[in-house]
Motif scaffolding. Structure first.
Motif, mmCIF file in Angstrom:
data_model
loop_
_atom_site.group_PDB
_atom_site.id
_atom_site.type_symbol
_atom_site.label_atom_id
_atom_site.label_comp_id
_atom_site.label_asym_id
_atom_site.label_seq_id
_atom_site.Cartn_x
_atom_site.Cartn_y
_atom_site.Cartn_z
ATOM 1 N N ARG A 116 1.023 -1.601 0.483
ATOM 2 C CA ARG A 116 0.087 -0.500 0.213
ATOM 3 C C ARG A 116 0.871 1.236 0.570
ATOM 4 N N ALA A 117 1.915 1.683 1.104
ATOM 5 C CA ALA A 117 2.857 2.861 0.669
ATOM 6 C C ALA A 117 3.275 2.248 -0.578
ATOM 7 N N VAL A 118 4.035 1.732 -1.847
ATOM 8 C CA VAL A 118 4.665 1.744 -2.681
ATOM 9 C C VAL A 118 2.999 2.580 -3.772
ATOM 10 N N LEU A 119 2.394 1.633 -3.571
ATOM 11 C CA LEU A 119 0.958 2.613 -3.925
ATOM 12 C C LEU A 119 0.548 3.960 -4.210
ATOM 13 N N ALA A 120 0.920 3.390 -3.109
ATOM 14 C CA ALA A 120 0.779 5.602 -2.497
ATOM 15 C C ALA A 120 1.005 6.361 -2.792
ATOM 16 N N VAL A 121 2.172 6.270 -2.732
ATOM 17 C CA VAL A 121 4.007 7.017 -3.626
ATOM 18 C C VAL A 121 3.942 6.707 -5.056
ATOM 19 N N SER A 122 3.677 5.973 -5.133
ATOM 20 C CA SER A 122 3.894 5.427 -6.738
ATOM 21 C C SER A 122 2.455 6.484 -7.497
ATOM 22 N N SER A 123 1.750 5.826 -7.211
ATOM 23 C CA SER A 123 0.154 6.965 -7.435
ATOM 24 C C SER A 123 0.420 8.111 -7.601
ATOM 25 N N SER A 124 0.915 8.626 -6.095
ATOM 26 C CA SER A 124 0.894 10.365 -6.419
ATOM 27 C C SER A 124 1.662 10.953 -6.679
ATOM 28 N N ALA A 125 3.308 10.292 -6.684
ATOM 29 C CA ALA A 125 3.839 11.048 -8.399
ATOM 30 C C ALA A 125 3.709 10.874 -9.293
ATOM 31 N N ALA A 126 2.887 9.970 -10.018
ATOM 32 C CA ALA A 126 2.235 9.385 -11.124
ATOM 33 C C ALA A 126 1.274 10.539 -11.713
ATOM 34 N N LEU A 127 0.195 10.844 -10.506
ATOM 35 C CA LEU A 127 -0.968 11.451 -10.544
ATOM 36 C C LEU A 127 0.177 13.159 -10.719
ATOM 37 N N VAL A 128 0.529 12.944 -10.385
ATOM 38 C CA VAL A 128 1.084 14.486 -9.796
ATOM 39 C C VAL A 128 1.923 15.028 -11.391
ATOM 40 N N TYR A 129 2.604 13.653 -11.828
ATOM 41 C CA TYR A 129 3.838 14.160 -13.378
ATOM 42 C C TYR A 129 2.412 14.416 -14.421
ATOM 43 N N VAL A 130 1.459 13.619 -14.436
ATOM 44 C CA VAL A 130 0.594 14.002 -15.530
ATOM 45 C C VAL A 130 -0.158 15.473 -15.133
ATOM 46 N N ALA A 131 -0.536 15.428 -13.889
ATOM 47 C CA ALA A 131 -0.949 17.173 -13.560
ATOM 48 C C ALA A 131 -0.323 17.920 -14.915
ATOM 49 N N ARG A 132 0.999 18.055 -14.018
ATOM 50 C CA ARG A 132 2.678 19.176 -14.689
ATOM 51 C C ARG A 132 2.728 18.774 -15.868
ATOM 52 N N ASP A 133 2.308 17.843 -16.403
ATOM 53 C CA ASP A 133 2.259 17.739 -18.030
ATOM 54 C C ASP A 133 1.123 18.280 -19.173
ATOM 55 N N TYR A 134 0.147 18.214 -18.385
ATOM 56 C CA TYR A 134 -1.316 18.773 -18.843
ATOM 57 C C TYR A 134 -1.393 20.356 -18.532
ATOM 58 N N LEU A 135 -0.421 20.302 -17.720
ATOM 59 C CA LEU A 135 -0.275 22.385 -16.805
ATOM 60 C C LEU A 135 0.468 22.677 -18.417
ATOM 61 N N GLN A 136 1.739 22.381 -18.191
ATOM 62 C CA GLN A 136 2.756 22.090 -19.271
ATOM 63 C C GLN A 136 2.426 22.358 -20.700
ATOM 64 N N ALA A 137 1.798 21.653 -21.616
ATOM 65 C CA ALA A 137 1.134 21.499 -22.552
ATOM 66 C C ALA A 137 -0.675 23.038 -23.032
ATOM 67 N N VAL A 138 -0.704 23.123 -21.230
ATOM 68 C CA VAL A 138 -1.319 24.892 -21.688
ATOM 69 C C VAL A 138 -1.206 26.266 -21.319
ATOM 70 N N ASP A 139 -0.083 25.558 -20.427
ATOM 71 C CA ASP A 139 0.857 27.121 -20.968
ATOM 72 C C ASP A 139 0.811 27.405 -22.574
ATOM 73 N N SER A 140 1.837 26.162 -22.664
ATOM 74 C CA SER A 140 1.802 26.194 -23.889
ATOM 75 C C SER A 140 1.050 26.894 -24.983
ATOM 76 N N LEU A 141 -0.110 26.694 -24.703
ATOM 77 C CA LEU A 141 -1.424 27.774 -25.934
ATOM 78 C C LEU A 141 -1.002 28.997 -25.414
ATOM 79 N N ARG A 142 -0.445 29.373 -24.596
ATOM 80 C CA ARG A 142 -0.509 30.844 -24.530
ATOM 81 C C ARG A 142 0.440 31.675 -25.676
ATOM 82 N N PHE A 143 1.586 31.026 -26.704
ATOM 83 C CA PHE A 143 2.060 31.506 -27.030
ATOM 84 C C PHE A 143 1.243 31.958 -27.970
ATOM 85 N N GLY A 144 0.299 30.683 -28.944
ATOM 86 C CA GLY A 144 -0.574 30.668 -30.092
ATOM 87 C C GLY A 144 -1.822 32.047 -30.046
#
Length: 155
Positions: A116-144
């Motif tokens: 459970r500890a491994v799943l908790a830490v890895s899933s929280s890291a994965a969710l934060v990574y996906v959210a950060r990647d999504y927000l960087q993609a949204v931020d790249s739209l500002r140039f358009g």
């Protein structure tokens, strides 16, 4: 000659370090959601509710600060109240969506604290990574958006 502390320095410090505090709290929230309580070794069993709710609040504040200071907001220039509302909404939906995922995992996983500890830490890291990647993609739209404004087209 003493160093002086300006209000802008304090604001920049909060803007920079509150998201990191939120990230640590988000990881603690993941552990608590899957019934792994690492703080019991230090402060005892009676602190579970306090730690859980504190981690939820600090995670919300950290994620909200991160969302509030995204570069795309400097381009679309929403009113401060709307920017604050969007940031709070995004932060709390991210946190409560994660809690829902972890609640489902808690019911389906065996009672193995290490797993459970491994799943908790890895899933929280994965969710934060996906959210950060999504927000960087949204931020790249500002140039358009900036390019369209320079050509003369409005949103």
């Amino acid at each position: 000659m003493g160093a002086s502390l300006r209000l802008k320095d304090v604001k920049d410090g909060f803007t920079k370090y509150l998201p990191y505090c939120g990230l640590a709290s988000y990881s603690m929230l993941a552990l608590h959601s899957l019934k792994v309580y690492p703080e019991e070794l230090i402060i005892g069993r009676h602190s579970r509710a306090f730690i859980f709710h504190g981690a939820l609040a600090l995670s919300g504040i950290g994620m909200g600060t991160y969302l509030f200071n995204r570069p795309v907001f400097r381009v679309i220039e929403p009113p401060c109240s709307k920017q604050l509302l969007w940031s709070a909404f995004g932060s709390w939906m991210f946190n409560f969506g994660s809690l829902l995922l972890w609640a489902i995992c808690k019911e389906t996983l065996p009672e193995n604290k290490f797993l459970r500890a491994v799943l908790a830490v890895s899933s929280s890291a994965a969710l934060v990574y996906v959210a950060r990647d999504y927000l960087q993609a949204v931020d790249s739209l500002r140039f358009g958006i900036i390019a369209e404004r320079e050509v003369g087209h409005e949103l």
